[in-house]
Motif scaffolding. Sequence first.
Motif, PDB file in Angstrom:
ATOM      1  N   TRP C  67       0.857  -1.181   0.000  1.00 19.15           N
ATOM      2  CA  TRP C  67       0.000   0.000   0.000  1.00 19.15           C
ATOM      3  C   TRP C  67       0.894   1.231   0.000  1.00 19.15           C
ATOM      4  CZ3 TRP C  67      -0.812  -4.449   2.541  1.00 19.15           C
ATOM      5  CH2 TRP C  67      -2.018  -5.106   2.291  1.00 19.15           C
ATOM      6  N   ASN C  68       0.422   2.276  -0.638  1.00 18.70           N
ATOM      7  CA  ASN C  68       1.232   3.491  -0.670  1.00 18.70           C
ATOM      8  C   ASN C  68       1.340   4.090   0.716  1.00 18.70           C
ATOM      9  OD1 ASN C  68       1.382   3.107  -3.313  1.00 18.70           O
ATOM     10  ND2 ASN C  68       0.089   4.835  -3.899  1.00 18.70           N
ATOM     11  N   THR C  79       6.334   2.341   0.159  1.00 21.02           N
ATOM     12  CA  THR C  79       5.126   1.560   0.358  1.00 21.02           C
ATOM     13  C   THR C  79       5.254   0.790   1.658  1.00 21.02           C
ATOM     14  OG1 THR C  79       6.141  -0.200  -0.902  1.00 21.02           O
ATOM     15  CG2 THR C  79       4.668   1.247  -2.096  1.00 21.02           C
ATOM     16  N   VAL C  80       4.143   0.347   2.157  1.00 21.20           N
ATOM     17  CA  VAL C  80       4.184  -0.637   3.223  1.00 21.20           C
ATOM     18  C   VAL C  80       3.451  -1.855   2.723  1.00 21.20           C
ATOM     19  CG1 VAL C  80       4.380   0.809   5.262  1.00 21.20           C
ATOM     20  CG2 VAL C  80       2.163   0.450   4.232  1.00 21.20           C
ATOM     21  N   GLY C  81       3.841  -3.003   3.186  1.00 20.58           N
ATOM     22  CA  GLY C  81       3.165  -4.188   2.714  1.00 20.58           C
ATOM     23  C   GLY C  81       3.831  -5.444   3.212  1.00 20.58           C
ATOM     24  N   VAL C 136      10.861  -9.338   8.650  1.00 20.12           N
ATOM     25  CA  VAL C 136      10.798 -10.556   7.851  1.00 20.12           C
ATOM     26  C   VAL C 136       9.903 -10.381   6.634  1.00 20.12           C
ATOM     27  CG1 VAL C 136      10.015 -12.941   7.887  1.00 20.12           C
ATOM     28  CG2 VAL C 136      11.328 -12.042   9.800  1.00 20.12           C
ATOM     29  N   LEU C 137       8.748  -9.742   6.860  1.00 15.92           N
ATOM     30  CA  LEU C 137       7.759  -9.679   5.784  1.00 15.92           C
ATOM     31  C   LEU C 137       7.957  -8.485   4.864  1.00 15.92           C
ATOM     32  CD1 LEU C 137       4.565 -10.612   7.781  1.00 15.92           C
ATOM     33  CD2 LEU C 137       5.600 -11.938   5.970  1.00 15.92           C
ATOM     34  N   SER C 138       8.861  -7.595   5.235  1.00 12.62           N
ATOM     35  CA  SER C 138       8.960  -6.334   4.508  1.00 12.62           C
ATOM     36  C   SER C 138       9.256  -6.526   3.028  1.00 12.62           C
ATOM     37  CB  SER C 138      10.072  -5.508   5.138  1.00 12.62           C
ATOM     38  OG  SER C 138      10.197  -4.330   4.419  1.00 12.62           O
ATOM     39  N   PRO C 139       8.427  -5.917   2.167  1.00 16.49           N
ATOM     40  CA  PRO C 139       8.693  -6.046   0.742  1.00 16.49           C
ATOM     41  C   PRO C 139       9.680  -5.001   0.229  1.00 16.49           C
ATOM     42  CG  PRO C 139       6.637  -4.926   1.068  1.00 16.49           C
ATOM     43  CD  PRO C 139       7.187  -5.208   2.433  1.00 16.49           C
ATOM     44  N   ASP C 201      11.891  -1.448  -3.518  1.00 11.48           N
ATOM     45  CA  ASP C 201      11.136  -2.690  -3.535  1.00 11.48           C
ATOM     46  C   ASP C 201      12.053  -3.851  -3.905  1.00 11.48           C
ATOM     47  OD1 ASP C 201       7.985  -3.425  -3.733  1.00 11.48           O
ATOM     48  OD2 ASP C 201       9.306  -4.807  -4.809  1.00 11.48           O
ATOM     49  N   ILE C 202      12.044  -4.872  -3.056  1.00  9.49           N
ATOM     50  CA  ILE C 202      12.986  -5.975  -3.248  1.00  9.49           C
ATOM     51  C   ILE C 202      12.727  -6.701  -4.559  1.00  9.49           C
ATOM     52  CG2 ILE C 202      13.693  -8.194  -2.317  1.00  9.49           C
ATOM     53  CD1 ILE C 202      13.181  -6.964   0.477  1.00  9.49           C
TER      54      ILE C 202
END
Lengths: 164, 99, 624, 477
Positions: C67-68, C79-81, C136-139, C201-202
């Motif tokens: 999400w922005n 972004t976060v997600g 861990v979850l960070s995109p 972004d990875i």
Amino acid sequence: MNGEVLAFWVLAVGLVGSALNVVLSKNLFHSVLWLAAALVGTAGIFIALDAEFLGAVQVLLYAGGVITVVVFAIVVTERLVGERLSQTSRRILGGAVVAVGVLAMVLNVIRRSGIDMPRPEMTADITKWMGISLLTQFLLPFELLGVLLLAGLLAATYFARPEE
Amino acid sequence: MPLSAYLSLAAVLFSIGLFGVITRRNTVGILLGVELMLNAVNINFVAFSRFHGTALGMIFTLFAICITVAEIALGLALVILLFRMRRTSTADHIDWLKG
Amino acid sequence: MNPVTLAILALLLPAGAFLLIGVLAPLRRSGRPAAFLSIAAVATSLAAAIRTWQLASGSVEPIRAAWNWLPGANGPLATVGVLIDPQSSLMLILVTLVATLVQIYSLEYLHDEPPAAFGRYYAYHSLFVFSMMGVVLSPNLLQLFVCWELVGVCSYLLIGFWYRKPEAARAALKAFWTTKAGDVGLLIGIVLLYRLAGTWDILELEHMVKGGTLATAGLGVITFCLYLGAMGKSAQFPLHVWLPDAMEGPTPVSALIHAATMVTAGVYLLVRTEFLFHQTPQVLLLVGWIGGITALLAAIMACVQTDIKKVLAYSTVSQLGYMMTAVGAGFAGAGFLHLLTHGVFKALLFLGAGAVIHAVHSNEMHDMGGLFKRMPQVATVFIIGTLSLAGVPAFAGFISKEEVLGATLAGGLTGPFVMLLTGAFLTAFYMSKVVFLVFFAAPAAPGHAHGHTHDDGHHGHHGDPPFLMAGPLWILAIAAIVIGVYSTFFHHAEPEFASPGWLTPVAVAMGLAGIVGAYLTYQTRTISADTLASVFAPIRVAAVNKFWLDDLYLFIYRHILLAFARLIGWTDRYIVDGVLNVISAWTLDGGDALRRIQTGRVGDYIFAVAAGLLVLMLWMRGTL
Amino acid sequence: MNGFVLAPTAPLGLEIGLGLLMLVVLSMGLFRPSTPNRLTGWVALIGLLVLTGVAFAVTPGGSLFAGSFQVDALAVFAKRLFLVSAAISVLATLGMSSDRFAKRGSEYHFAVLASLLGMLVLSSARELILLFVSFELMSIPLYFLTGFLKKDETAGEGALKFFLVGSVSSAILLYGISFIFGATGTTNIAAIAIAMASGSVFVKLGLVLTFAGIGFKIAAVPFHMWVPDTYEAASTPFVAWLSVAPKAAGFIVIFRLYLEGAGSTAMVWVPLVSAMAAVTIIAGNLMAIPQKNVKRMLAYSGVAHIGYLLMGFAAVSASGTGMILFYLVAYLFGNMGAFLCVQAVGSAEHSDDFDAYKGLAQRSPVLALSLLVFLLSLGGIPFVAGFWAKLFIFRAIIDQHMYGLALIGAMATIVALYYYLVLSARMYIEKPDNPQPVPIAAPLLVAILLCAVGVVVMGAYPEPWVRAVMDAANGLF
């Protein structure tokens, strides 16, 4: 020199004179009376501009209503304090500079605008048109005006009423 | 008379009113100055309206007059209120709030 | 539920628990209810994590939802997600599993804490779990960095949990500043990366690398900076000094944060950005060598520790070195595998050690001994953990250590490989030493028994711990065996590299040799420990003194930093402050002067309006 | 009555609803004069909440009276802002201890709603007569509300000053409008925009005069002098609203007249508006420093915030305009919240001085934390709403290469932090004279917490808000 020009100059001189008296008179009561004169003079200008209805409104509402209210207020306050309200001026130089400055700027703009278009003939009954448009196109501001008067009236009575 | 004559007259009246509101010590006097200014505005509106051949400016004036009436009633009520509390209607003496 | 919802649920539950405990003061002060709330949240997270993994392992493509967060002119700035792939979902399970067990274990371990402290502990814990899962979850790298910092804050708070104890407070500060030094590098790295690639972004970055659209110029600096961050967090030589000190925190904290999860964040970061490091072989080489050095040095230091937690701490540093070496060899997968198994058995070892400490009220191994009879359960699980760490077949660490060694060899890092092999021997040696000294050797003379007692608690349980502590131990022990048996006998994943046939026997032999050596030295005393010490005297002295690193840092700190600080301080006081004082005096005077304009007289106000109008008109007269 | 008859008035739905609510509130006072009860307040609040809900369901579109009343995206956005702020203010008023709000609640709430009606119509007005009448309808009840606590020593004085300066400004505004009308012969803003393309001098004169008039309403220096006196005198929940909603209305008028009406002529304004923005920021912040009364401090800091908003206007761009709206929303939560905290402390301590805040963190941690959050937001500290607001405004003007103005703004932010932090230090560092917790009425607490949530949520996740304001602003360009 036709009638309109003559009327304009007479009214203009009278207006400016009474306006000056409004702001310069030492006696507040006199100031109010001079204001009444200025308002009536303005009604004359309106009539010279073919706005008879507005002229009538001006005399009835303004010169009649407003002046009555002001006089009433002065009388009430004078009675409260038991002496004549005096009124003096300060910052006269500053006020004059600013007022003359603004006047000069506005007059300069008027001079340079080249707005002087010919005065068109009156084709329709303006009063009738005003009446109709007040209840059609300008219905919303008309209604709002009612609310505004009600709010103003409430406020005025609230402030002026001695504490219950 | 040309339009500019009416506009100039209004400008003079407006400036006189402005001078009044700046210089008057008495609150009622300031209110009278405001009335003069509004009066000048009304002349402006009616003059423009007449020379444009439209009644819009006159409608505007009608509204302006009514609003002015409400305003002046409110203002005088405030003056009376202040008078009752402070025994003065001189604007310069109403200066408890400052800084 | 789809994996994204599940992952977000897993992420937000501990955050919610933290907010509730943090905001509702009565709940926090009540202690136990706060603990139950926190445990319920993290246990639900565990369930969600497992389900996420099941769903994610079925999908070929990584699942990404973003999400922005910060809007930018061309697309979002940040972004976060969540980014769900096998790696992140496995790591998620590890984090939530260990966190759940540790939180349950802490119920008993911190039994004697006052309720308010208890609530505070669980609030920090919940925040930690949330932030770690965020990492861990960070995109993208920005979100990762924010969570990374949060994790550091939690670590600081938890190390300093007994903040009235000066050592704890100092250790917390040390950990904070040492990791911070690395974090500065990380921050510079991600900012530079944004300038280079235009994204954080990875997946996008990976796509760019694969498509060859990412400029390689300057990438070396970036990966080096990223590595600096990892170095601090994952305690790589020479930034490892904070981790042994961090043992001042409660033992369950050490198990969760300083063994299983947070310290592996650096390895995880490198695993995540492996594709970038592959573009810069020089940095990768550095990673490998430093990993090897760390692994060996820490193993040596572990041999000379007498504090059981310190042994485990150095062991953790050493194992992190193993993981990093594998990453440096170019096979991040092997490092990641070791990360997972190590997380399980190291948490087990720490919790086991905690149970021992809880019983004897001392960290010193001299005060222990012969505990097998008194606490057989703890001894059993501790031995299982030791065998895992030593890389004995059929235990969790076996295959992963083989993979790491194989990867190092395949990556051509012969030097580090030798170090790791030596380290494997030492690992087995020092861990067996702990087992023999603590559980089997005759108890030391009573005169030794009052070493400095570290932990809380007034009444010792001289016996196996109650269910709340034993349960988590057994779960971890069974997990270690199951993973070990499964990976040793049933699941032969085809590795990305071919390892020579002699590797497995040699590695196992090294482990066994270490165990036997320890047995002879500390159990049967066939080999005198003193003789051993004198033979290896130079190394021993160096190790006892932590290779003089702390002294070096102290010297730098005292003589260079302090002098510099004094210079800065002087400039600050006399020049900067002087200028600021003048400016602020002007500001205050200006404010006061302007205030006087506000006379309180309405005529003046009106005059200001009219004059303002005139000024406006004069200003605009050119256009009028 | 059927749908056929009602359908044409649909765009006026909110205003008609508000009118009905006003009738109810007024008649409650007529039939139960001077009975102390707060029922009218609750009725007004519930009505406002319903209207707010409706406003959030409204989609832009629809116009009435030949385009003079238009419900475009900007109007819908503004209406929501006005309704939310009014609802918060009314909610907080319900926590006032003074029995005057119970005795004369009908008049008080009627005036609030009347002013709100003016604002709602104003946001849709695209015709000068309607614009002026609604502007006055908004203003006149404000004078009344300022003096509502007329038994207080200073309430009347504050109201009188506000009124006198206001009516002079109103005359100047009207004079300006008369020239705009005179230059074009029409009062419709769309038609004016066409006529203005030629760029008559009367238009510019009119815009100068109008700007002075609006400058009073938004309290830009040097038209700001009524602000501190009025804020100090009036009841605080009302001041919270006064400091936000009429300012927002002033900016809506600016957008309508200068961006929609004047169009490309607006560029002429940039130097003037930039200078005014700079002066307003500097003077507002400097004058806030020596204040000892928190309400006056907030008043001057509010003046400084108007400077930042003017900065956004000086950018004359869609992003600048949008960011003004964003700033207004952030300012709504931050400033209203801060004033409401002042109300909570003031009613307990009977003082708005800085000293009343000593050790507040020990007395009432939640209140102190909320106030801290509001102050941080007003100061523009990262990750609270005000930070993004300032950042976005700076970005908008840097996009226009106005670096000097951005620099002044940034430096003034530091000055502003000084006085915000002085207050925070009082709350957090000093010991309280009286350790008792500050009693807070439940409605007031709810209002404060609502504002705090707004500030924090906007700070944590600004994206949807930015999208909303950009949608509202894009229609103007």
